[in-house]
Design an enzyme around this catalytic site. Sequence first.
Site, short mmCIF file in Angstrom:
data_model
loop_
_atom_site.label_atom_id
_atom_site.label_comp_id
_atom_site.label_asym_id
_atom_site.label_seq_id
_atom_site.Cartn_x
_atom_site.Cartn_y
_atom_site.Cartn_z
N HIS A 77 44.23 38.76 36.79
CA HIS A 77 43.79 40.10 36.44
C HIS A 77 42.43 40.11 35.75
CE1 HIS A 77 44.64 44.35 35.71
NE2 HIS A 77 44.32 44.20 34.43
N ASP A 101 46.38 38.36 40.96
CA ASP A 101 46.86 39.50 40.17
C ASP A 101 47.82 40.34 41.03
OD1 ASP A 101 47.14 41.51 38.24
OD2 ASP A 101 45.37 42.58 38.95
N SER A 144 40.93 47.02 35.22
CA SER A 144 42.27 47.61 35.15
C SER A 144 42.21 49.14 35.17
CB SER A 144 42.99 47.08 33.91
OG SER A 144 44.38 47.23 34.01
#
Length: 460
Positions: free
Chosen positions: A437, A380, A189
Amino acid sequence: MEFPKTQAEKMIRGLNLFPEFDVNIAEEDPAFTAPKIVEKGLLFSCVGDPTCVQYLGHTAGYYRLPHTKSARMFYYFFQSRNKPSTDPVVVYLTGGPGCSTSQALFYVNGPFHITNNLSLVWNDFGWDKVSNIIYVDQPIGTGFSYTSDKADIRTDSQEAAADFYDFLQAFFKAHPQYVRNDFYITGESYAGHYIPAFANRVQKGNNNKEGIHINMKGLAIGNGLTDPVIQYKAYTDFALSMKLITQSDYDSLNQLVPQCVQGIKLCGNSSGPSSACSKAFDDCTGIFNRIVKINGQINYFDIRKRCPTGPPCYNFSSVPNFLNQKSVRQALGVGDIKFVTCNLSVYDSLKTDWMKNYEVVIPALLENGVKLLVYAGEYDLICNWLGNSRWVDAMVWSGQKNFVSAPSVPFKVDGVEAGLQKSSGLLTFLKVHNAGHWVPMDQPKASLEMIKRWLQGIPL
């Protein structure tokens, strides 16, 4: 438009997290005045294996950061379950920004998982099976890391990189037996910002012989945000291809893209005001927010899933519930410091860093022999595979032509296709099937096989 704290609160509530504090600001602790590692062995046991801690030699500790007013950085260190003396040392960084790596430790790729009754069980696919692994709570104020002065809260990834480098120097001084081991920086991320910045600082330190030479061999970014111009432009294409928006929505949203791109470019101008970065954040996240709004109850970390009653879309609450137990805090040596899973103040302070492009430092690292793995779960939305594949393709370096022309081939685990990968020289991109994710959480076996092969230099 959603401003940073509103956006952060939405993200945190979506994980079923309700931190007591925005940031860890604590009184000066005289026990931690010296700039050295203060570390202790963990005394946790695992369900069904009470000797697991002694077997692995787990430790946790604080480091008094020397170039701060009074900041302490907290970390966990887990020896490899395989061959700690020769296995690589891997640092794993969580994004947010401002979310603790304890989230990754207990839910993603760490040695343990937390059960519903707050017990620990072995994770059969923890990355400690193939590496010595460090989880660092950073930037300052995240997790158990704290300061007594808000001036220590960082405003960009380069400031955080300076703290990270100081920590690594202290860690290897305290653990000289690992200095010669291969070293890797990994994460997910917002770590797509941290990892290039941190690696650049390590490379600079090595080149200038500033301290202990760190044997950095590679970087791995999972569903990261690295090059905002390319990745924000990819939102509408990804959303249309996954049928999250209609052609009409697509045409309308694309009218907002030029202003977003122009804002990012103004933000990237080092002489430009921070207000340009704030405006770029607002303009560009507006595109993402509109896609989410069109889809109502979508889980933007995994578009296969819905949040029918709104947040939470996940339940990560066991981490703060476990770590804020008095007995656990004593075992970790954190005293009365409360655990802050995701930090609103850290998130807010990095607003002007968000739209900076950190791809720009990666080519020099590749040219210096540092390899790069970029991987992304295919479902994601927020840091989608399409945007990641595009910035990797667009990166200008000596191996670009060969990489772009390389074929995409199956990544197989136990004979079953688990993804598609493209590789040439030091650069590899992997699109992981049936994952959102957090790839190691959604596809733990494939994730462990991915990192094992990559660390060992075996083609994926």
